[in-house]
Motif scaffolding. Sequence first.
Motif, PDB file in Angstrom:
ATOM      1  N   ALA A  50      66.372 -32.716  67.636  1.00 16.86           N
ATOM      2  CA  ALA A  50      67.120 -31.497  67.928  1.00 16.86           C
ATOM      3  C   ALA A  50      68.606 -31.640  67.622  1.00 16.86           C
ATOM      4  O   ALA A  50      69.268 -30.664  67.240  1.00 16.86           O
ATOM      5  CB  ALA A  50      66.923 -31.104  69.389  1.00 16.86           C
ATOM      6  N   GLN A  51      69.148 -32.863  67.787  1.00 17.22           N
ATOM      7  CA  GLN A  51      70.595 -33.033  67.601  1.00 17.22           C
ATOM      8  C   GLN A  51      71.032 -32.763  66.163  1.00 17.22           C
ATOM      9  O   GLN A  51      72.208 -32.534  65.901  1.00 17.22           O
ATOM     10  CB  GLN A  51      71.005 -34.439  68.011  1.00 17.22           C
ATOM     11  CG  GLN A  51      70.524 -35.534  67.072  1.00 17.22           C
ATOM     12  CD  GLN A  51      71.169 -36.875  67.364  1.00 17.22           C
ATOM     13  OE1 GLN A  51      72.172 -36.942  68.069  1.00 17.22           O
ATOM     14  NE2 GLN A  51      70.603 -37.949  66.830  1.00 17.22           N
ATOM     15  N   ALA A  52      70.077 -32.763  65.244  1.00 18.95           N
ATOM     16  CA  ALA A  52      70.418 -32.461  63.851  1.00 18.95           C
ATOM     17  C   ALA A  52      70.695 -30.980  63.646  1.00 18.95           C
ATOM     18  O   ALA A  52      71.303 -30.583  62.655  1.00 18.95           O
ATOM     19  CB  ALA A  52      69.283 -32.913  62.924  1.00 18.95           C
ATOM     20  N   GLU A  53      70.277 -30.153  64.624  1.00 17.62           N
ATOM     21  CA  GLU A  53      70.410 -28.707  64.471  1.00 17.62           C
ATOM     22  C   GLU A  53      71.322 -28.062  65.504  1.00 17.62           C
ATOM     23  O   GLU A  53      71.793 -26.951  65.301  1.00 17.62           O
ATOM     24  CB  GLU A  53      69.027 -28.055  64.550  1.00 17.62           C
ATOM     25  CG  GLU A  53      68.054 -28.536  63.477  1.00 17.62           C
ATOM     26  CD  GLU A  53      66.732 -27.804  63.532  1.00 17.62           C
ATOM     27  OE1 GLU A  53      66.705 -26.688  64.094  1.00 17.62           O
ATOM     28  OE2 GLU A  53      65.725 -28.337  63.036  1.00 17.62           O
ATOM     29  N   VAL A  54      71.554 -28.732  66.639  1.00 17.59           N
ATOM     30  CA  VAL A  54      72.348 -28.121  67.701  1.00 17.59           C
ATOM     31  C   VAL A  54      73.102 -29.199  68.459  1.00 17.59           C
ATOM     32  O   VAL A  54      72.622 -30.327  68.613  1.00 17.59           O
ATOM     33  CB  VAL A  54      71.439 -27.320  68.668  1.00 17.59           C
ATOM     34  CG1 VAL A  54      70.451 -28.246  69.367  1.00 17.59           C
ATOM     35  CG2 VAL A  54      72.262 -26.550  69.697  1.00 17.59           C
ATOM     36  N   GLU A  55      74.309 -28.856  68.900  1.00 22.19           N
ATOM     37  CA  GLU A  55      75.077 -29.769  69.748  1.00 22.19           C
ATOM     38  C   GLU A  55      74.477 -29.747  71.148  1.00 22.19           C
ATOM     39  O   GLU A  55      74.361 -28.682  71.771  1.00 22.19           O
ATOM     40  CB  GLU A  55      76.549 -29.341  69.789  1.00 22.19           C
ATOM     41  CG  GLU A  55      77.314 -29.623  68.512  1.00 22.19           C
ATOM     42  CD  GLU A  55      77.494 -31.109  68.287  1.00 22.19           C
ATOM     43  OE1 GLU A  55      77.706 -31.850  69.285  1.00 22.19           O
ATOM     44  OE2 GLU A  55      77.423 -31.557  67.121  1.00 22.19           O
ATOM     45  N   LEU A  56      74.098 -30.911  71.651  1.00 24.09           N
ATOM     46  CA  LEU A  56      73.453 -30.937  72.962  1.00 24.09           C
ATOM     47  C   LEU A  56      73.756 -32.233  73.696  1.00 24.09           C
ATOM     48  O   LEU A  56      74.229 -33.216  73.121  1.00 24.09           O
ATOM     49  CB  LEU A  56      71.937 -30.751  72.811  1.00 24.09           C
ATOM     50  CG  LEU A  56      71.150 -31.677  71.876  1.00 24.09           C
ATOM     51  CD1 LEU A  56      70.930 -33.052  72.470  1.00 24.09           C
ATOM     52  CD2 LEU A  56      69.805 -31.044  71.539  1.00 24.09           C
ATOM     53  N   SER A  57      73.465 -32.208  75.005  1.00 24.69           N
ATOM     54  CA  SER A  57      73.529 -33.409  75.837  1.00 24.69           C
ATOM     55  C   SER A  57      72.296 -33.416  76.731  1.00 24.69           C
ATOM     56  O   SER A  57      71.710 -32.365  77.015  1.00 24.69           O
ATOM     57  CB  SER A  57      74.805 -33.414  76.693  1.00 24.69           C
ATOM     58  OG  SER A  57      74.805 -32.313  77.598  1.00 24.69           O
ATOM     59  N   LEU A  58      71.895 -34.592  77.156  1.00 24.16           N
ATOM     60  CA  LEU A  58      70.710 -34.746  77.995  1.00 24.16           C
ATOM     61  C   LEU A  58      71.072 -35.507  79.260  1.00 24.16           C
ATOM     62  O   LEU A  58      71.597 -36.623  79.195  1.00 24.16           O
ATOM     63  CB  LEU A  58      69.600 -35.485  77.239  1.00 24.16           C
ATOM     64  CG  LEU A  58      68.364 -35.885  78.063  1.00 24.16           C
ATOM     65  CD1 LEU A  58      67.640 -34.650  78.584  1.00 24.16           C
ATOM     66  CD2 LEU A  58      67.427 -36.757  77.231  1.00 24.16           C
ATOM     67  N   GLU A  59      70.787 -34.906  80.410  1.00 28.48           N
ATOM     68  CA  GLU A  59      70.984 -35.560  81.699  1.00 28.48           C
ATOM     69  C   GLU A  59      69.612 -35.946  82.242  1.00 28.48           C
ATOM     70  O   GLU A  59      68.720 -35.109  82.352  1.00 28.48           O
ATOM     71  CB  GLU A  59      71.697 -34.618  82.677  1.00 28.48           C
ATOM     72  CG  GLU A  59      71.972 -35.224  84.034  1.00 28.48           C
ATOM     73  CD  GLU A  59      72.725 -34.272  84.949  1.00 28.48           C
ATOM     74  OE1 GLU A  59      73.040 -34.662  86.089  1.00 28.48           O
ATOM     75  OE2 GLU A  59      72.987 -33.133  84.523  1.00 28.48           O
ATOM     76  N   ILE A  60      69.460 -37.237  82.571  1.00 31.46           N
ATOM     77  CA  ILE A  60      68.183 -37.747  83.064  1.00 31.46           C
ATOM     78  C   ILE A  60      68.330 -38.102  84.544  1.00 31.46           C
ATOM     79  O   ILE A  60      69.103 -38.995  84.911  1.00 31.46           O
ATOM     80  CB  ILE A  60      67.724 -38.977  82.259  1.00 31.46           C
ATOM     81  CG1 ILE A  60      67.462 -38.572  80.806  1.00 31.46           C
ATOM     82  CG2 ILE A  60      66.479 -39.601  82.869  1.00 31.46           C
ATOM     83  CD1 ILE A  60      67.064 -39.727  79.913  1.00 31.46           C
ATOM     84  N   VAL A  61      67.605 -37.399  85.392  1.00 29.65           N
ATOM     85  CA  VAL A  61      67.640 -37.626  86.834  1.00 29.65           C
ATOM     86  C   VAL A  61      66.320 -38.264  87.262  1.00 29.65           C
ATOM     87  O   VAL A  61      65.248 -37.746  86.953  1.00 29.65           O
ATOM     88  CB  VAL A  61      67.852 -36.302  87.596  1.00 29.65           C
ATOM     89  CG1 VAL A  61      67.696 -36.508  89.105  1.00 29.65           C
ATOM     90  CG2 VAL A  61      69.219 -35.731  87.282  1.00 29.65           C
ATOM     91  N   GLY A  62      66.411 -39.391  87.961  1.00 25.20           N
ATOM     92  CA  GLY A  62      65.214 -40.048  88.467  1.00 25.20           C
ATOM     93  C   GLY A  62      64.945 -41.395  87.828  1.00 25.20           C
ATOM     94  O   GLY A  62      64.079 -42.132  88.283  1.00 25.20           O
ATOM     95  N   VAL A  63      65.651 -41.736  86.773  1.00 23.66           N
ATOM     96  CA  VAL A  63      65.520 -43.040  86.120  1.00 23.66           C
ATOM     97  C   VAL A  63      66.797 -43.813  86.408  1.00 23.66           C
ATOM     98  O   VAL A  63      67.888 -43.382  86.036  1.00 23.66           O
ATOM     99  CB  VAL A  63      65.295 -42.899  84.604  1.00 23.66           C
ATOM    100  CG1 VAL A  63      65.175 -44.270  83.949  1.00 23.66           C
ATOM    101  CG2 VAL A  63      64.038 -42.073  84.337  1.00 23.66           C
ATOM    102  N   ASP A  64      66.664 -44.958  87.080  1.00 24.98           N
ATOM    103  CA  ASP A  64      67.833 -45.667  87.596  1.00 24.98           C
ATOM    104  C   ASP A  64      68.670 -46.348  86.515  1.00 24.98           C
ATOM    105  O   ASP A  64      69.879 -46.457  86.641  1.00 24.98           O
ATOM    106  CB  ASP A  64      67.392 -46.718  88.619  1.00 24.98           C
ATOM    107  CG  ASP A  64      66.766 -46.079  89.855  1.00 24.98           C
ATOM    108  OD1 ASP A  64      67.247 -45.001  90.258  1.00 24.98           O
ATOM    109  OD2 ASP A  64      65.812 -46.650  90.408  1.00 24.98           O
ATOM    110  N   THR A  65      68.043 -46.830  85.458  1.00 23.83           N
ATOM    111  CA  THR A  65      68.783 -47.565  84.439  1.00 23.83           C
ATOM    112  C   THR A  65      68.448 -47.003  83.057  1.00 23.83           C
ATOM    113  O   THR A  65      67.383 -46.414  82.860  1.00 23.83           O
ATOM    114  CB  THR A  65      68.436 -49.066  84.457  1.00 23.83           C
ATOM    115  OG1 THR A  65      67.063 -49.221  84.044  1.00 23.83           O
ATOM    116  CG2 THR A  65      68.608 -49.651  85.858  1.00 23.83           C
TER     117      THR A  65
END
Length: 340
Positions: free
Chosen positions: A238-253
């Motif tokens: 997806a990053q090749a087509e749109v500016e985005l960020s991903l927040e991951i909640v629940g994974v400690d490391t």
Amino acid sequence: MTPEGRSKYVGPAVNESPRLLLCTFDVVPGPGGATRRLAERLDALGEHFVPEVLSVKGPEQTHIERFHGARLLRVPVGNGTLPQRAEAFERAVRRQLESDDYAAVQFSDPFGGYALCEAREHRGYRLIYEALRFPSHELRERWPELENDRKFLSRVRRRELFCLMNADRVITGSHVTRSFVQSLGVSADSIEVLPTPIDVGATVAPAIAQHETLHCLYIGGSTRWQGLETLLRGIALAQAEVELSLEIVGVDTPSALEPLGDLGIADRVIFRGRIPNQQLATTVGQADVVLLPLVDCERNRLQGGPLDRLAEVLATGRPIVAADLPLTRERLPGGCAVFH
């Protein structure tokens, strides 16, 4: 009196509500859906019962405290293997039944449930099994070291079925899970579907945040069936087509990113670890879209689950991108999700 000389529960005394025991092989309170469901149960049942909770003691937790109006009793199970901790918890369940009488008992796993089922006829309580997840399907994923412990895995499977067959009522979180339980031989009349509860009135849907990039949110763990690897590969595309960020909640490391280091997305991913349930609605409200990338596997397609995380997402009105499975089709009403 019973032949053994113990008084059997015959009902509440005058002006007293009946006693209820809720038993779970979980740490309470915890950041997952189990604690959220338990809190909602206690809030609803407190008017009709005198509730007590028996749970596992976590580090730095007290042995006894009040939790949503109930007396919460925590069992120290040590730091041994899962079979050793399960045996310690079962011993505590048996001791608790010897110390108090209950009108009803609700449990959520076979680790405490087997002892409750065995004592049911003698103690005279009604028995409810909240069968949302099944260790017989999940242990190998959560504890890979048990892969070769066939004796323990077989025992868990037998006890799980024993609990399903001996409970007065079985509660599931979805119709997919209901069908699975029924396929094991449990009567359809004894199974109830209760989706994850949430106090909608107390959940304020924040306005959609204005971000320079598309802010995506994942809530879950790193076990294979939750689809985190699928998600990370999707973000890389997806990053090749749109500016985005991903927040991951629940994974400690960020160790989940290590085998996918060549994807080039490390600077777009933020790991939050586990957060308290009270913060979940706010976190969801700050996202543009919530992602639910479940793997198409036996655990998700056959067993199903409650998908607890969806409660806050639906309450806050955020759009969802979800794996196209019978479970997600059931739990996500039309118009709120795009399926992949």
